[in-house]
Design an enzyme around this catalytic site. Structure first.
Site, PDB file in Angstrom:
ATOM      1  N   LYS A  76      17.095   2.929   1.976  1.00  0.00           N
ATOM      2  CA  LYS A  76      17.834   2.770   3.231  1.00  0.00           C
ATOM      3  C   LYS A  76      18.960   1.783   2.969  1.00  0.00           C
ATOM      4  O   LYS A  76      18.827   0.586   3.245  1.00  0.00           O
ATOM      5  CB  LYS A  76      16.885   2.154   4.266  1.00  0.00           C
ATOM      6  CG  LYS A  76      16.502   3.058   5.401  1.00  0.00           C
ATOM      7  CD  LYS A  76      15.788   2.213   6.436  1.00  0.00           C
ATOM      8  CE  LYS A  76      14.681   2.972   7.103  1.00  0.00           C
ATOM      9  NZ  LYS A  76      13.967   2.155   8.099  1.00  0.00           N
ATOM     10  N   ARG A 115       0.002   7.270   7.328  1.00  0.00           N
ATOM     11  CA  ARG A 115       0.193   7.249   5.879  1.00  0.00           C
ATOM     12  C   ARG A 115      -0.233   8.578   5.254  1.00  0.00           C
ATOM     13  O   ARG A 115       0.178   8.929   4.157  1.00  0.00           O
ATOM     14  CB  ARG A 115      -0.633   6.128   5.236  1.00  0.00           C
ATOM     15  CG  ARG A 115      -0.154   4.721   5.551  1.00  0.00           C
ATOM     16  CD  ARG A 115      -0.858   3.741   4.617  1.00  0.00           C
ATOM     17  NE  ARG A 115      -0.789   2.362   5.082  1.00  0.00           N
ATOM     18  CZ  ARG A 115       0.175   1.499   4.746  1.00  0.00           C
ATOM     19  NH1 ARG A 115       1.164   1.877   3.973  1.00  0.00           N
ATOM     20  NH2 ARG A 115       0.149   0.256   5.188  1.00  0.00           N
ATOM     21  N   GLU A 153       7.930   1.965  -5.944  1.00  0.00           N
ATOM     22  CA  GLU A 153       7.980   1.512  -4.549  1.00  0.00           C
ATOM     23  C   GLU A 153       8.202   2.726  -3.648  1.00  0.00           C
ATOM     24  O   GLU A 153       8.834   3.705  -4.053  1.00  0.00           O
ATOM     25  CB  GLU A 153       9.147   0.504  -4.446  1.00  0.00           C
ATOM     26  CG  GLU A 153       9.396  -0.111  -3.115  1.00  0.00           C
ATOM     27  CD  GLU A 153       8.248  -0.925  -2.562  1.00  0.00           C
ATOM     28  OE1 GLU A 153       7.209  -0.315  -2.280  1.00  0.00           O
ATOM     29  OE2 GLU A 153       8.397  -2.137  -2.363  1.00  0.00           O
ATOM     30  N   ASP A 154       7.670   2.680  -2.453  1.00  0.00           N
ATOM     31  CA  ASP A 154       7.893   3.803  -1.531  1.00  0.00           C
ATOM     32  C   ASP A 154       9.279   3.748  -0.899  1.00  0.00           C
ATOM     33  O   ASP A 154       9.971   4.757  -0.805  1.00  0.00           O
ATOM     34  CB  ASP A 154       6.798   3.872  -0.453  1.00  0.00           C
ATOM     35  CG  ASP A 154       6.628   2.547   0.285  1.00  0.00           C
ATOM     36  OD1 ASP A 154       7.056   1.508  -0.243  1.00  0.00           O
ATOM     37  OD2 ASP A 154       6.071   2.555   1.391  1.00  0.00           O
ATOM     38  N   ASP A 178      14.304  -1.276   1.701  1.00  0.00           N
ATOM     39  CA  ASP A 178      14.927  -1.452   3.007  1.00  0.00           C
ATOM     40  C   ASP A 178      15.893  -2.646   2.888  1.00  0.00           C
ATOM     41  O   ASP A 178      17.022  -2.477   2.432  1.00  0.00           O
ATOM     42  CB  ASP A 178      13.778  -1.703   3.997  1.00  0.00           C
ATOM     43  CG  ASP A 178      14.184  -1.660   5.447  1.00  0.00           C
ATOM     44  OD1 ASP A 178      15.337  -1.965   5.743  1.00  0.00           O
ATOM     45  OD2 ASP A 178      13.345  -1.339   6.300  1.00  0.00           O
ATOM     46  N   ARG A 191       0.801  -1.205   0.000  1.00  0.00           N
ATOM     47  CA  ARG A 191       0.000   0.000   0.000  1.00  0.00           C
ATOM     48  C   ARG A 191       0.842   1.267   0.000  1.00  0.00           C
ATOM     49  O   ARG A 191       0.389   2.326  -0.357  1.00  0.00           O
ATOM     50  CB  ARG A 191      -0.893  -0.003   1.258  1.00  0.00           C
ATOM     51  CG  ARG A 191      -2.042  -0.977   1.157  1.00  0.00           C
ATOM     52  CD  ARG A 191      -2.816  -1.048   2.490  1.00  0.00           C
ATOM     53  NE  ARG A 191      -2.289  -2.150   3.283  1.00  0.00           N
ATOM     54  CZ  ARG A 191      -2.804  -2.478   4.479  1.00  0.00           C
ATOM     55  NH1 ARG A 191      -3.790  -1.765   5.017  1.00  0.00           N
ATOM     56  NH2 ARG A 191      -2.323  -3.497   5.146  1.00  0.00           N
ATOM     57  N   GLY A 192       2.096   1.116   0.441  1.00  0.00           N
ATOM     58  CA  GLY A 192       2.924   2.289   0.729  1.00  0.00           C
ATOM     59  C   GLY A 192       3.138   3.270  -0.412  1.00  0.00           C
ATOM     60  O   GLY A 192       3.378   4.446  -0.177  1.00  0.00           O
ATOM     61  N   VAL A 194      10.734   5.475   9.318  1.00  0.00           N
ATOM     62  CA  VAL A 194      10.076   6.635   8.712  1.00  0.00           C
ATOM     63  C   VAL A 194       8.591   6.384   8.479  1.00  0.00           C
ATOM     64  O   VAL A 194       8.159   5.247   8.286  1.00  0.00           O
ATOM     65  CB  VAL A 194      10.745   7.049   7.376  1.00  0.00           C
ATOM     66  CG1 VAL A 194      12.121   7.631   7.609  1.00  0.00           C
ATOM     67  CG2 VAL A 194      10.803   5.888   6.389  1.00  0.00           C
TER      68      VAL A 194
HETATM   69  C1  PRP Z   1       7.163  -2.001   3.033  1.00  0.00           C
HETATM   70  C2  PRP Z   1       7.468  -0.989   1.954  1.00  0.00           C
HETATM   71  C3  PRP Z   1       8.158  -1.810   0.908  1.00  0.00           C
HETATM   72  C4  PRP Z   1       8.870  -2.872   1.710  1.00  0.00           C
HETATM   73  C5  PRP Z   1      10.332  -2.552   1.791  1.00  0.00           C
HETATM   74  O1  PRP Z   1       5.978  -2.638   2.680  1.00  0.00           O
HETATM   75  O2  PRP Z   1       6.292  -0.406   1.452  1.00  0.00           O
HETATM   76  O3  PRP Z   1       7.230  -2.421   0.048  1.00  0.00           O
HETATM   77  O4  PRP Z   1       8.272  -2.884   3.003  1.00  0.00           O
HETATM   78  O5  PRP Z   1      11.017  -3.455   2.598  1.00  0.00           O
HETATM   79  P1  PRP Z   1      12.118  -4.474   2.097  1.00  0.00           P
HETATM   80  O6  PRP Z   1      13.050  -3.747   1.152  1.00  0.00           O
HETATM   81  O7  PRP Z   1      12.801  -4.839   3.384  1.00  0.00           O
HETATM   82  O8  PRP Z   1      11.455  -5.631   1.458  1.00  0.00           O
HETATM   83  P2  PRP Z   1       4.980  -3.353   3.700  1.00  0.00           P
HETATM   84  O9  PRP Z   1       5.138  -4.826   3.547  1.00  0.00           O
HETATM   85  O10 PRP Z   1       5.163  -2.752   5.062  1.00  0.00           O
HETATM   86  O11 PRP Z   1       3.548  -3.024   3.154  1.00  0.00           O
HETATM   87  P3  PRP Z   1       2.798  -1.632   2.867  1.00  0.00           P
HETATM   88  O12 PRP Z   1       3.439  -1.045   1.643  1.00  0.00           O
HETATM   89  O13 PRP Z   1       1.391  -2.077   2.645  1.00  0.00           O
HETATM   90  O14 PRP Z   1       2.931  -0.728   4.078  1.00  0.00           O
END
Ligand code: PRP
Length: 178
Positions: A133, A167, A101-102, A105, A45-46, A155
């Site tokens: 990151k 969000r 992608e937001d 990580d 969703r991010g 963040v």
């Molecule tokens: C978060 C973010 C990325 C992912 C990054 O998603 O939006 O998609 O984690 O992390 P990584 O590089 O360690 O894989 P999340 O699963 O929290 O879902 P969301 O987007 O619905 O908040």
């Protein structure tokens, strides 16, 4: 996760984000110049705020589609397991694709999704992440475009949540427990 009080300190202002998106849009339009249609894939969703701003700046014919992949629960630690919760509506074979992608990580999510989509044989596929990151990276994967390099802090805002909250903030902030 138990409720703990926290405050949010602004890290990247809404104005700074908007200016960076203008620059990124120009670079993306140059890269995909001449495309008949760019399929812009938002990872839910991010990315929903970022993709909304990005497509309105992009001077290209586009189509929007979404995927949902999850590597986190409602906590702050990655489970290192990427699950596809929702797949694309449309086919991408032979098409130009931009995955939005937001945040990157550990890199597991974008690497997994890229591999999955590349196997569908798009003509050209590129990835963009608003935030990177680098200090947290566990797999060898980098987005083709990054909006901002950020430190290893938790963040929120501009689409990114903390336990599904925050969000809706128009800026990116860091979480500080009080
Ligand atoms: C978060 C973010 C990325 C992912 C990054 O998603 O939006 O998609 O984690 O992390 P990584 O590089 O360690 O894989 P999340 O699963 O929290 O879902 P969301 O987007 O619905 O908040």
């Amino acid at each position: 996760m138990p409720e703990r009080p926290y405050v949010i300190d602004e890290l990247i202002s809404a104005k700074t984000i908007a200016a960076r998106i203008e620059d990124l849009s120009r670079e993306i339009a140059e890269e995909f110049a001449g495309t008949d249609k760019l399929i812009v894939v938002g990872l839910l969703r991010g990315s929903f705020v970022f993709i909304a701003d990005l497509v309105r700046e992009l001077d290209l014919p586009i189509e929007v589609d979404f995927m949902e992949a999850s590597s986190y629960g409602d906590g702050m630690e990655s489970t290192r397991e990427v699950r596809i919760l929702k797949d694309l509506r449309g086919a991408i074979e032979g098409r130009d694709v931009l995955v939005v992608e937001d945040i990157v990580d550990t890199g597991y999510t974008l690497k997994h999704v890229s591999g999955l989509l590349n196997a569908r044989k798009p003509a050209r596929m590129k990835t963009i992440a608003l935030l990177n990151k680098q200090a947290r990276r566990e797999v060898d994967f980098n987005a083709d475009w990054v909006g901002f390099e950020i430190p290893d802090e938790f963040v929120v805002g501009y689409g990114i949540d903390f336990a599904q909250r925050n969000r809706d903030l128009p800026y990116i902030g860091t979480v500080r427990f009080t």
